[in-house]
Design a protein around this motif. Sequence first.
Motif, PDB file in Angstrom:
ATOM      1  N   ARG A  54       0.830  -1.207   0.000  1.00 57.41           N
ATOM      2  CA  ARG A  54       0.000   0.000   0.000  1.00 57.41           C
ATOM      3  C   ARG A  54       0.864   1.257   0.000  1.00 57.41           C
ATOM      4  N   ALA A 109     -18.139  -9.033  -6.181  1.00 58.09           N
ATOM      5  CA  ALA A 109     -18.399  -8.181  -5.020  1.00 58.09           C
ATOM      6  C   ALA A 109     -19.880  -7.799  -4.955  1.00 58.09           C
ATOM      7  N   GLN A 125     -25.776   1.794  -2.024  1.00 62.16           N
ATOM      8  CA  GLN A 125     -24.928   0.789  -1.377  1.00 62.16           C
ATOM      9  C   GLN A 125     -23.546   0.713  -2.025  1.00 62.16           C
ATOM     10  N   GLY A 127     -20.812   2.130  -1.321  1.00 62.41           N
ATOM     11  CA  GLY A 127     -19.738   2.000  -0.335  1.00 62.41           C
ATOM     12  C   GLY A 127     -19.498   0.552   0.061  1.00 62.41           C
ATOM     13  N   GLN A 128     -20.580  -0.183   0.277  1.00 61.90           N
ATOM     14  CA  GLN A 128     -20.458  -1.595   0.643  1.00 61.90           C
ATOM     15  C   GLN A 128     -19.831  -2.399  -0.492  1.00 61.90           C
ATOM     16  N   MET A 130     -17.908  -1.184  -2.890  1.00 59.95           N
ATOM     17  CA  MET A 130     -16.505  -0.745  -3.019  1.00 59.95           C
ATOM     18  C   MET A 130     -15.622  -1.466  -2.007  1.00 59.95           C
ATOM     19  N   LYS A 131     -16.114  -1.597  -0.796  1.00 66.37           N
ATOM     20  CA  LYS A 131     -15.330  -2.272   0.244  1.00 66.37           C
ATOM     21  C   LYS A 131     -15.056  -3.723  -0.154  1.00 66.37           C
ATOM     22  N   ALA A 132     -16.073  -4.413  -0.618  1.00 61.22           N
ATOM     23  CA  ALA A 132     -15.909  -5.802  -1.042  1.00 61.22           C
ATOM     24  C   ALA A 132     -15.019  -5.902  -2.283  1.00 61.22           C
ATOM     25  N   ASN A 134     -12.652  -3.727  -3.314  1.00 59.08           N
ATOM     26  CA  ASN A 134     -11.265  -3.389  -2.990  1.00 59.08           C
ATOM     27  C   ASN A 134     -10.569  -4.535  -2.277  1.00 59.08           C
ATOM     28  N   ALA A 135     -11.300  -5.289  -1.489  1.00 63.07           N
ATOM     29  CA  ALA A 135     -10.706  -6.452  -0.824  1.00 63.07           C
ATOM     30  C   ALA A 135     -10.284  -7.489  -1.867  1.00 63.07           C
ATOM     31  N   GLY A 143      -7.849   2.958  -7.464  1.00 59.09           N
ATOM     32  CA  GLY A 143      -9.161   3.171  -6.863  1.00 59.09           C
ATOM     33  C   GLY A 143     -10.168   3.786  -7.812  1.00 59.09           C
TER      34      GLY A 143
END
Length: 156
Positions: A54, A109, A125, A127-128, A130-132, A134-135, A143
Amino acid sequence: MAELKARLKADLTAAMKNRDTTTVATLRMALAAVTNEEVAGKTARELSDDEVLRVLVREVKKRKEAAEAFAGAGRAEQAEQELAEAAVLENYLPKQLDDAELAELVEQAVAEVTEQLGERPGQRQMGQVMKAANAKVAGRAEGARVAAAVKVALAG
């Protein structure tokens, strides 16, 4: 010590022996950024390979932004130097995903978030999702590219 950090140090030593000034300067700056990240916060700690990765991604992004700024100001020589430093650091990053691979991971995702919510997620949703996403992507795409792919997936 993280494997990636050890590799950076070994490559720094090799670059010093080869008198490769650009690589030496770039790796020193990268190792300094890693060390700063390690001592940031209340207690010093060793970074994992993912955390070192990172930091390197952030450093590459800084170099590319600086190159754009220098090029826009008519300072081509400094822009070339920044791009050369970014190229050195990119050797340590994983291969970037192409658009098809990225779209596939974003769809996975979306499917995960759909399963959690019980319905297909919408723009609210994001944000949710994006989180999944990005993981799953784990530094193999910028990004902005991930966000654009998520927007397309949620709109379609």
